[in-house]
Write an enzyme that holds these catalytic residues in place. Structure first.
Site, PDB file in Angstrom:
ATOM      1  N   ASP A  72     -20.014  13.256 -15.699  1.00  0.00           N
ATOM      2  CA  ASP A  72     -21.465  13.013 -15.544  1.00  0.00           C
ATOM      3  C   ASP A  72     -21.771  12.170 -14.311  1.00  0.00           C
ATOM      4  OD1 ASP A  72     -20.427  10.603 -16.335  1.00  0.00           O
ATOM      5  OD2 ASP A  72     -21.668  10.376 -18.128  1.00  0.00           O
ATOM      6  N   CYS A 100       0.841  -1.212   0.000  1.00  0.00           N
ATOM      7  CA  CYS A 100       0.000   0.000   0.000  1.00  0.00           C
ATOM      8  C   CYS A 100       0.871   1.255   0.000  1.00  0.00           C
ATOM      9  CB  CYS A 100      -0.924   0.016   1.210  1.00  0.00           C
ATOM     10  SG  CYS A 100      -2.029  -1.395   1.288  1.00  0.00           S
TER      11      CYS A 100
END
Ligand code: BEZ
Length: 220
Positions: A137, A46
């Site tokens: 959108d 990570c």
């Protein structure tokens, strides 16, 4: 089963992050968005992923893409770990994108980001390495889900975003390993007549044994 599919409208959630409480749509504004989860703060893969993402954050900004990370850790851990992430890049600058603290796993569960095979030392379930790309959108344009044991390639995500942004504007598709400036392919549902009008640089067709004329290339 919870989750989100291509074309679905992404939920407008509220969450605590390293930059305070956000409303997701306000955070995005009119931009594209990339939301990526990691299993746990203070873990090795990570750290390499978020450090690399931070090192190329300018390239996401250039493309009008807002970045946001997520894991099941709390805000204090995110802030503390962010310093390690930036130190991995030999930097003392702040992490250039926020991290969502989804300690109750509500958002990760809603969006299908949990990894059923991954638990921490205390037996708590963890998020997978999930990526969502969200269009202006607010619809989902791309998703991928890697297990905790496989780090992602953030250069590939930039390449995908270049393809998504191009194909949102033009009636083309991008072939294998495409890079900006390479030839693109005419969509299968476009007739030769329409293609001739749409692509003034011309369309070339690669012959194949079937005799079918579907491998049509153009340059934009
Ligand atoms: C890692 O980031 O290295 C990691 C985190 C959870 C499980 C496996 C690897």
């Amino acid at each position: 089963m919870p989750g989100i599919l291509l074309g679905d409208v992404f939920p407008d959630f509220e969450a605590d992050t390293t930059v305070g409480r956000i409303k997701f749509y306000d955070f995005l504004g009119d931009s594209w968005g990339i939301m990526f989860s990691h299993p746990k703060d203070f873990t090795p893969v990570c750290t390499t992923e978020l450090a690399f993402a931070a090192s190329i954050s300018d390239k996401f900004t250039e493309r009008n893409v807002k970045m946001i990370a997520l894991s099941v850790d709390n805000v204090d851990d995110h802030i503390f770990w962010s310093k390690d992430v930036m130190a991995f890049n030999s930097s003392t600058a702040p992490l250039p994108f926020p991290i969502i603290a989804d300690a109750n796993r509500k958002l990760a569960t809603l969006l299908g980001m949990m990894d059923p095979d991954e638990i921490d030392r205390d037996g708590n379930p963890l998020t997978a390495r999930c990526v969502f790309v969200i269009g202006p959108d607010k619809k989902l344009k791309m998703s991928c889900l890697y297990p905790a044991t496989t780090g992602r390639n953030f250069d590939e995500l930039l390449r995908v975003i270049d393809s998504l942004q191009l194909t949102a504007q033009k009636k083309v598709a991008t072939p294998v390993d495409w890079r900006p400036g390479d030839k693109v392919m005419v969509l299968p549902n476009i007739s030769d007549e329409e293609a001739a009008k749409l692509f003034p640089n011309g369309v070339t067709t690669k012959d194949v044994p079937s005799g079918k004329k579907y491998l049509r290339y153009t340059r934009l």
